[in-house]
Write an enzyme that holds these catalytic residues in place. Structure first.
Site, short mmCIF file in Angstrom:
data_model
loop_
_atom_site.label_atom_id
_atom_site.label_comp_id
_atom_site.label_asym_id
_atom_site.label_seq_id
_atom_site.Cartn_x
_atom_site.Cartn_y
_atom_site.Cartn_z
CB CYS A 286 -4.73 -3.77 -4.73
SG CYS A 286 -5.82 -4.17 -3.35
CG ASP A 410 -1.65 -9.23 -8.89
OD1 ASP A 410 -2.04 -8.31 -8.14
OD2 ASP A 410 -1.47 -10.39 -8.50
CG HIS A 412 -1.87 -7.33 -5.02
ND1 HIS A 412 -2.85 -7.76 -5.87
CD2 HIS A 412 -2.50 -6.86 -3.91
CE1 HIS A 412 -4.04 -7.58 -5.31
NE2 HIS A 412 -3.86 -7.04 -4.12
#
Lengths: 453, 394
Positions: A286, A410, A412
């Protein structure tokens, strides 16, 4: 309007002033071709053809020189549903519509009415040949008459030819002539749309003098890039060839806070996340992805010509600065904001400020600092803490109430580049302070813009 | 199911006037059949015999009498050269559809072989140096017509020129009045401004033809893929150019103005950052204007047929004029730095074409030149007849 014009000229000697004369003459010929009655403008994806130098004659005939230029739109055919949807949206928002034109020539409109002659010349000479990549843009209100549009286009073509000639002559070395390439830039008001011609093959780093001239001509600040090739205008109807999504946050509805203002990232970034580029970094990559998003911002704002680094390249950079052992490359080890800052410095020469909070709950009080960052630097922020890394693209903050929301990208996300899913499911979304782990400590990397043009 | 050729009545009259053996004793008469073949119809508008070869000192009558029983003396080269000259002069849309052979009955058996030989030889010779390519829609069958002098019986067969081993297929040959009336006409004037470099390894004037051909090939490709507007409009390929015709209404001859649009320049196949520089030993420059004209059968002609015939006429006109001009230049043997020659640009149908060589009153310089004048004289005579038929209005 993008197209090519042929340039052919013959040089008998390698004498420089002579070469310059021949090239100038060739460009004059090109200009007269552009002004001739045989020039035809073809509107892409439509049956419309226009003779701008023949009194604005067009087919279909209902397009007269006095018709408003928005009449051209009705003839343009788009087959996919997507663009039909976006067209409807655009009409209601009254935003710019892009009409693409091609340059053509009518073979059956002879300029020279004399009988055919064949001339043979047996002297040795150099033969120069290339296609000039003409690309002009004219921006006019949609109610403007077509005759005005035609005149503007022909004038734009001629002046671009003139600029191209100057660039070609300026960068000429003996018999090596560089092809001039036009780039469009949307500069801040009141300047607006400009087109600059740069010689092909000369990197931005060697064109600083030209950029300095232009910065002073257009009264642009002398500490950030506006006219590097990477800054060139991306037209709304052109898809990005690399497949990454650009600025997904623009499709979100921002939160409304009492007396709150928005402080957002400036410019363009690409969304980098898990599983892209056939790299399975699910669970460990990440921070790498956040770093890639930041690098993409620096590349698209013209601060670097380097491509976005891969995981291995990021790891190698850390080995090179002595931060990690050689075995780090190829591993699945996490990195944090300190490493992110180190890589930005090593690969891009970018310095960063590091912000530290001992508890997630403290982030709610960092509104002013974050707001100032987005105002002055406007770069995406990498935040790492607990076991997760994210990218902060902006804040909505009220100076009076202290209320704050964070615009989060994000890394992820493991799915495809589906804007709908990404915005609906909050992979790019506005989050409240509860988003953070209230007890974990966080480090933030705030990249600083280098002072350069 | 073979092809069906619909032939103009005048052609029947002409063919029946041909006798074998004729006054010079030749035992057969060869000639060309001219018209237009489309997937819908095959129309034959003209027939023109191969002109006699006037070789001095040929034979006493006794030799001739021996000659009439065989086809040995048939000069295939002469026939094909005549065909090439005629083909050059035809306006767009008209082409050589095949060959006819008039013989005495004794030679009827050999006739089929001879016709086959002639068909393939003529096609090969005509298509040499052709700058445009045949498409899937083009008809590749050529007609071979044999007429017996005694019975006046006609035997009509076709050969597919794509397949040299193919056998002849039977075809219909029907005479009809008014075949040449009411064809649609397409016209345009084309401007030329080509600069063709002669690269260092080539030398003028020997390699001139090669260089010219290469340069013209590029130009011809542009024309072939160019956009064609008919009477100022861009229409879908399958649209009929004469729209809204009632079923049995008499077709009216119409003239259509064609316009050809090509992109200003092609993007380079390889992206470079510098201008391409080549060393050349010379250059050829072709400038000026040619008038072009093409004819189209009135029966359901579509926009794409119209575009095809006018584009091919443009390419043929320029190509054949340049060929004639290069022949002249080679004969003149001029080689002083710069040479310039004017091509006469006359449309091939409505005026009498002028002789391509500059000095029509001088004795022919070579055999080639001689072919030209003879062939043209013969072709002109017949085209003059053809012209009046084509222009017949209702």
């Amino acid at each position: 309007m993008e197209n090519r014009e042929q340039i052919i000229c013959q040089l008998n000697t390698t004498n420089e002033p002579h070469i310059q004369k021949v090239i100038s003459r060739t460009f004059e010929d090109l200009c007269s071709q552009v002004k001739s009655e045989s020039l035809v403008l073809s509107v892409c994806n439509s049956p419309v053809f226009i003779w701008p130098n023949k009194g604005g004659r067009a087919t279909p005939e209902c397009l007269t020189p006095n018709s408003p230029c928005k009449d051209l739109q009705q003839f343009i055919q788009t087959d996919d549903q997507e663009s039909m949807k976006s067209k409807k949206k655009e009409k209601t928002n009254a935003s710019a519509v892009v009409i693409n034109l091609n340059l053509m020539t009518e073979v059956t409109e002879p300029a020279d009415l004399s009988a055919t002659t064949l001339m043979r010349c047996s002297t040795k000479h150099h033969f120069l040949y290339t296609a000039m990549p003409m690309d002009c843009v004219v921006s006019l209100p949609s109610s403007e008459r077509l005759s005005v549009v035609y005149d503007a286009l022909v004038v734009a073509l001629c002046s671009q030819l003139d600029e191209m000639k100057k660039v070609m002559l300026r960068h000429m070395k003996g018999m090596t002539l560089l092809i001039p390439q036009p780039f469009h830039f949307l500069l801040p008001d009141p300047v607006g749309l400009v087109t600059v011609v740069y010689p092909a093959g000369v990197p931005d780093s060697q064109l600083e003098i030209q950029r300095k001239e232009l910065h002073s001509r257009f009264e642009l600040p002398g500490n950030r890039p506006y006219l590097r090739r990477a800054n060139s205008l991306h037209f709304p109807d052109e898809p990005y060839k690399d497949g990454y999504l650009r600025n997904p946050h623009l499709h979100l509805k921002p939160p409304t806070l009492g007396n709150g203002k928005l402080y957002l990232v400036q410019g363009v970034y690409s969304y980098h996340h898990y599983m892209q580029d056939r790299v399975d970094d699910n669970g460990w990559g990440c921070a790498y992805r956040s770093l890639q998003t930041i690098c993409s911002w620096f590349q698209q704002q013209g601060y670097t010509e380097k491509a976005v680094p891969t995981h291995k390249e990021i790891q190698q950079a850390l080995v090179d600065v002595g931060d990690k052992q050689g075995s780090f490359v190829g591993s699945r080890q996490w990195i944090g904001s300190i490493e992110v800052a180190a890589v930005l410095d090593q690969l891009l020469g970018v310095t960063s400020k590091i912000m530290f909070v001992s508890q997630g709950s403290e982030l709610a009080s960092k509104g002013r600092e974050l707001a100032n960052h987005f105002l002055s630097e406007g770069t995406p922020v990498m935040i790492g803490g607990g076991v997760l890394a994210h990218t902060i693209l902006g804040v909505a903050w009220s100076e009076t109430t202290g209320e704050i929301r964070y615009l989060i990208l994000d890394p992820h996300y493991t799915g495809a580049e589906d804007l709908q899913v990404i915005t609906d499911k909050g992979w790019c979304g506005w989050k409240s302070p509860q988003f953070w782990d209230q007890n974990a400590y966080y480090n933030l990397c705030l990249p600083q813009r280098p002072k350069t043009i | 199911m073979g092809r069906g050729y619909i032939v103009e009545n005048m052609v029947e009259k002409y063919l029946s006037s041909l006798q074998a053996p004729d006054s010079t004793g030749t035992s057969c008469v060869t000639g060309l059949l001219i018209g237009q073949s489309t997937s819908q119809r095959d129309l034959v508008a003209l027939a023109v015999r191969t002109p006699q070869r006037n070789t001095d000192g040929q034979g006493s009558p006794s030799i001739n009498r021996r000659a009439w029983i065989s086809l040995d003396h048939l000069d295939v080269e002469w026939v094909t050269e005549h065909a090439r000259q005629v083909s050059r002069m035809l306006p767009g849309g008209l082409s050589i559809l095949g060959v006819f052979l008039v013989t005495v009955p004794e030679l009827s058996k050999e006739a089929q072989n001879i016709l086959r030989q002639l068909i393939f030889a003529v096609d090969k010779h005509i298509s040499k140096g052709r700058l445009w390519s045949l498409t899937n829609e083009d008809v590749t069958e050529k007609v071979a017509l044999h007429i017996c002098t005694e019975t006046r019986k006609t035997v009509c067969r076709t050969f597919d020129i794509r397949d040299p081993k193919s056998s002849a297929k039977p075809a219909d040959w029907k005479y009809q009045l008014g075949v040449c009336t009411s064809w649609q006409v397409l016209t345009c004037s084309v401007g030329l401004d080509l600069l063709i470099p002669v690269l260092d390894m080539r030398v003028l004037p020997q390699d001139m033809e090669k260089c010219m051909k290469e340069g013209l090939k590029i130009w011809a490709k542009q024309i072939e893929v160019g956009l064609c507007l008919i009477n100022g409009k861009i229409l879908a390929d399958e649209t009929e150019i004469v729209a809204g015709q009632k079923k049995n209404a008499k077709p009216v001859q119409q003239t259509f103005q064609a316009q050809i649009l090509i992109p200003m320049a092609e993007p380079p196949s390889v992206q470079t950052s510098t201008v391409l520089v080549k060393m050349c030993s010379g250059s050829l420059s072709l400038k000026g204007m040619v008038h072009c004209r093409a004819y189209l059968q009135s029966n359901k002609s579509r926009v794409k047929d119209a575009a095809k015939v006018i584009k091919r006429d443009i390419i043929n006109t320029v190509s054949s004029r340049v060929e004639m001009f290069l022949e002249d230049l080679l004969m003149e043997g001029v080689d002083n730095g710069r040479t310039s020659l004017k091509l006469k640009t006359t449309s091939t149908v409505d005026t009498v074409p002028e002789m391509p060589c500059d000095h029509p009153n001088k004795a022919p310089k070579s055999l080639k030149n001689y072919y030209i004048s003879v062939a043209m004289a013969a072709a002109v005579a017949l085209l003059a007849t053809g012209t009046s038929l084509l222009y017949l209005s209702d």
